[in-house]
Design an enzyme around this catalytic site. Structure first.
Site, PDB file in Angstrom:
ATOM      1  N   GLU A 330     112.880  95.072  22.705  1.00  0.00           N
ATOM      2  CA  GLU A 330     113.369  96.463  22.687  1.00  0.00           C
ATOM      3  C   GLU A 330     113.444  97.086  24.075  1.00  0.00           C
ATOM      4  O   GLU A 330     113.964  98.193  24.233  1.00  0.00           O
ATOM      5  CB  GLU A 330     112.446  97.323  21.801  1.00  0.00           C
ATOM      6  CG  GLU A 330     112.515  97.009  20.315  1.00  0.00           C
ATOM      7  CD  GLU A 330     111.570  95.878  19.878  1.00  0.00           C
ATOM      8  OE1 GLU A 330     111.143  95.084  20.747  1.00  0.00           O
ATOM      9  OE2 GLU A 330     111.278  95.783  18.672  1.00  0.00           O
ATOM     10  N   LYS A 439      91.014 100.311  10.276  1.00  0.00           N
ATOM     11  CA  LYS A 439      90.740 101.739  10.428  1.00  0.00           C
ATOM     12  C   LYS A 439      89.576 102.093   9.521  1.00  0.00           C
ATOM     13  O   LYS A 439      89.753 102.299   8.323  1.00  0.00           O
ATOM     14  CB  LYS A 439      91.993 102.541  10.055  1.00  0.00           C
ATOM     15  CG  LYS A 439      91.928 104.014  10.388  1.00  0.00           C
ATOM     16  CD  LYS A 439      92.084 104.227  11.887  1.00  0.00           C
ATOM     17  CE  LYS A 439      92.036 105.699  12.256  1.00  0.00           C
ATOM     18  NZ  LYS A 439      93.263 106.405  11.925  1.00  0.00           N
ATOM     19  N   TRP A 444      88.997 103.157  14.889  1.00  0.00           N
ATOM     20  CA  TRP A 444      89.645 101.860  14.942  1.00  0.00           C
ATOM     21  C   TRP A 444      88.671 100.746  15.312  1.00  0.00           C
ATOM     22  O   TRP A 444      87.848 100.891  16.215  1.00  0.00           O
ATOM     23  CB  TRP A 444      90.781 101.878  15.960  1.00  0.00           C
ATOM     24  CG  TRP A 444      92.096 102.283  15.360  1.00  0.00           C
ATOM     25  CD1 TRP A 444      92.506 102.103  14.077  1.00  0.00           C
ATOM     26  CD2 TRP A 444      93.179 102.919  16.030  1.00  0.00           C
ATOM     27  NE1 TRP A 444      93.775 102.587  13.905  1.00  0.00           N
ATOM     28  CE2 TRP A 444      94.220 103.096  15.092  1.00  0.00           C
ATOM     29  CE3 TRP A 444      93.378 103.354  17.339  1.00  0.00           C
ATOM     30  CZ2 TRP A 444      95.429 103.690  15.410  1.00  0.00           C
ATOM     31  CZ3 TRP A 444      94.587 103.941  17.655  1.00  0.00           C
ATOM     32  CH2 TRP A 444      95.604 104.110  16.691  1.00  0.00           C
TER      33      TRP A 444
END
Lengths: 543, 543
Positions: A330, A439, A444
């Protein structure tokens, strides 16, 4: 009056042709004199012109997609230039995709022509009836009658021989598409990313900046990374822009071929995924062969994290700088490049290697953010982890004709899905992909950190940590462990837990350990945690 | 979706602030501790924000011109950023212009605010009544009550102290004007050149490319070239983009100050006109002082040709590479940069120095043509001379509100007016300005070549060769010679002609030699051949 001078790929070719006409492109070619094909940018540019005329002749119009299904060779390089120079889009197709994905992307891209290397024809022959848009297959050979069952097949060299070497590019806008590359998604079909002329041009300039890869006329570059991977990390265009010689490793390069090319052609910069560089090290050890690598100023490693031990081995055993870079399809693809800032040069050796193991700093031209899962900016303190977001002139703004754009491109920022910390000097340290994080109670937990710790146990072959649902904490980590041969009976949960207990906060420790035969893998060899998550979605700890 | 990420000057500042917050800007300041003012990019960026708010407060709107009349200092650097960051145009005014030209350009640019160094206030005080558009003069001082008769004068530091250090740039397009610089024309009033954000950004990227000036985080740059000269050759923006430290030589730097700054602050790249570098050499010889120049990787010389003897002296006496670059206000300004191509590295030493004396190759990103006076392309054979034409992303497309645009910008190409040859490797060797060439019987004769030959005569102080009308050949050369003191009576025409006779084709030799008291000069010290051409327009050979 304020006429626009657009940033176009044809200008890159023009630069190579006019300023560096006698610099060479050298392609590994078994059976050829010296084992290589070699010619100059002058000759290449003339053949690119022929190819532009040939594409016109085949009915390719401005904006059409032209596929390539090929190894890194001078003919593939010609396609890299000819399609955008004549206004079409160079669509590089990953030769290792699963058949259904191949069919999907060719049809999705609506490729009108595909360039195919002869040894890769069988893959497409099996799929040709399903490739609806393809009107011609151009076989990259000088055999006038290539042996293939592909419909409307034509010999590349026969095509070129008929065409004029004079060509004037059509009027183009710098925002016009010039390249197209699909990224293999771990869920769903591949997603296409279009590169505008502008993005390719600016990415090339950026790659040649002194603090990025510093490509120069003095360089001989060699992309071991396939030309169908994420714009070949910019090598074809950046090298041409500055007149660097290019070495193309040809069909199925193995570590021996790579070492020989570096040695014989005095390669200065090369690039590939860590697997390649680990393979080269391994080959050198096994074979006992030695090569002259003194010309190499940088071996760029990207695509996934490279262990510090490998960076150290390259420096200490080969005297070569293995440079960590980070990017993605990307992003055309470079977003970070690892260079040591001047004020960090006096760090102790171990810390310098740790720094070299990070992804480096975001390169000039791009903007980076580190955000929590609510999109709030996090400090660059080397501790807090969040998702990396990017924007800039060579960061794409959408997936090509794909509804999944909205999940990834938000408010002008590309959401990488990579979880990282950033230190106060801007060095990026990537941990997990977002979807692989656990999570727990709003905090996290890094599955990669846990896996790395577990794998260090001498009786463990592989380990994958996944999130399982939990009534209180929403998610909790579960360790899926593959014991080594010979330890299948002896290794138990307590040994695994004891081994890692002191290295993590208590709430990070997995709720349980399960032993499995093997970790399921994706088509490109990465852990397929989606399969594991489905398998253990109803797992009850101790149940 | 295909949202545009514009190339803007605010992104350059943002890069310096976020990626290199602790790198320093060091300004020579007499009386300060260590003789310098020093602060970091973090501090600079905060002050730039204050200045943006202050400009808003003073009524500056997007697109307005903000003048600077100042030496190279950190405050001038702040103006370089603040004006474009808040949407205005940074108009750098040459402090050495003649008063009438100063009045002309301030009125032509319609500057709303002018930043003035305290010691330069007297120049503007005398002109203030004629500067119609200027609403505020900001005196670059921390004195809250600066002593000046300038109307609406305000202290720079008082202004900043009142302003917030938080600022968000307005929406801008990359084609919006960001900078403005006037170039002194030898005929008529100065001509203004506008730099778009895009041009400044791309010029900065190009300057940092490995084969251009290769600016890097490792560098400490010092522009000796004034900040009002042609975008300061890119130094302020390029340095910030890569986080290079910047040394600013402050008020009236002399050779001693330049040497001390290089030595003390370990300058790696510096730049200025040849006069500066000849002056430094001369100072070193006269003073017998020695300095540590080992940090210097390049002394860039531009603005006019530098003799090979000076390049050689820098290398042999100081161990320093004096690098020839070429550019112009209209080109932001870099168009060529001198680097030795790899295949030329083994040239004999003398030939390498000759090569170093050329202007170098056109830099990546720009296109160059060499054309005859009918616009036909000439071969790059190192022999044929023609005019150099340029186009590219940082070549301007017009003069600012000026009818003379049409004479210089034709069919998308900037006509430099410089006559040169280009060798097969692309190295440019500039001879005359177009208007100084003699066109005899359809063939060009170089006045510069003849002058250089005549000046070598031991009894000649100065020489200018001009074209005089001729009934058959249209133009013929006439040599205007100033004898040295003591040779005024003895030097005669025959001696001059005999001295150069063997060095040129017969038809190149001047038709006559006239002896004069001195060569008329322009405001910037160049030969004013216009005056000589007028004086001798009716000259008859032997008459």
């Amino acid at each position: 009056m304020t006429m626009h001078y657009p940033l176009l790929v044809p200008s890159i070719l023009n630069r190579a042709r006019t300023a560096f006409p006698s610099k060479e492109i050298i392609t590994r070619l078994e059976g050829a004199e010296g084992g290589v094909h070699r010619y100059t940018y002058r000759e290449m540019a003339a053949r690119v012109n022929r190819l532009c005329n040939a594409l016109n002749f085949l009915g390719v119009k401005q904006g059409d997609r032209v596929g390539t299904f090929a190894w890194n060779t001078y003919r593939h390089l010609e396609a890299y230039f000819a399609s955008p120079v004549m206004g079409a889009v160079n669509h590089t197709i990953n030769i290792r995709l699963f058949p259904d994905d191949l069919v999907y992307i060719v049809n999705h891209a609506q490729d009108k022509v595909i360039f195919v290397d002869p040894d890769l024809c069988p893959i497409l022959e099996a799929l040709a009836p399903r490739l609806e848009s393809v009107e011609h297959y151009v076989i990259l050979t000088d055999d006038p009658e290539p042996a293939t069952t592909l419909p409307n097949a034509v010999s590349y060299e026969s095509l070129l021989a008929q065409a004029s070497d004079q060509f004037t590019p059509p009027e183009m806008d710098e925002w016009d598409p010039a390249g197209l590359c699909y990224t293999s998604a771990t869920t769903g079909r591949p997603k296409g990313v279009t590169y505008s002329h502008r993005a390719l041009y600016l990415h090339s300039m950026a790659e040649c900046m002194a603090d990025t890869a510093a490509f120069s006329e003095r360089d001989t570059t060699m992309a071991v990374v396939p030309m169908f991977h994420a714009n070949c990390w910019g090598f074809p265009y950046s090298s041409a822009l500055v007149g660097a010689s290019q070495v193309m490793p040809g069909v199925r390069p193995d570590p021996q071929a790579i070492c020989e090319l570096i040695d014989r052609h005095r390669v200065t910069v090369t690039a590939g995924v860590p697997t390649i560089w680990v393979g080269v090290l391994d080959y050198l050890e096994r074979s006992g062969q030695s090569y002259d690598f003194s010309s190499l100023r940088a071996v760029i490693s990207g695509g996934s994290a490279v262990p510090v031990s490998v960076i150290r081995a390259y420096k200490e055993r080969l005297g070569v700088d293995l440079v960590h870079a980070y990017g993605m399809t990307e992003a055309t693809p470079i977003v970070t490049y690892n260079r040591v800032k001047t004020h960090l040069e006096d760090l102790p050796e171990d810390e310098k290697y740790e720094l070299a193991g990070s992804q480096g700093m975001v390169v000039a031209g791009l903007e980076m953010r580190l955000v929590d899962d609510e999109g709030n900016d996090l400090p660059w303190d080397g501790e807090q982890r969040g998702e990396l977001l990017f924007r800039g002139p060579w960061i794409s703004r959408e997936y090509y004709n794909d509804e999944r754009t909205a999940e990834t491109y938000i408010d002008g920022w590309y959401h990488s899905g990579d979880i990282a910390s950033v230190d106060p000097d801007g060095y990026v340290q990537i941990g997990d992909r977002v979807k692989d994080m656990v999570k727990s109670g709003g905090e996290w937990i890094s599955s990669v950190d846990l896996e790395t710790a577990i794998i260090a146990h001498p009786d463990v072959l592989e380990a994958a940590v996944i999130a399982i649902p939990h009534p209180t904490w929403v998610e909790r980590p579960l360790a899926c462990v593959v014991p080594r041969e010979g330890a299948r009976e002896s290794l138990d949960k307590a040994q695994v837990m004891d081994f890692i207990r002191d290295r993590f906060a208590r709430w990070w420790l997995p709720d349980d350990v399960v032993f499995i035969e093997e970790i399921p893998k994706t088509s490109v060899g990465k852990f397929d945690k989606k399969v594991l998550r489905e398998r253990y979605q109803d797992y009850v700890v101790g149940g």
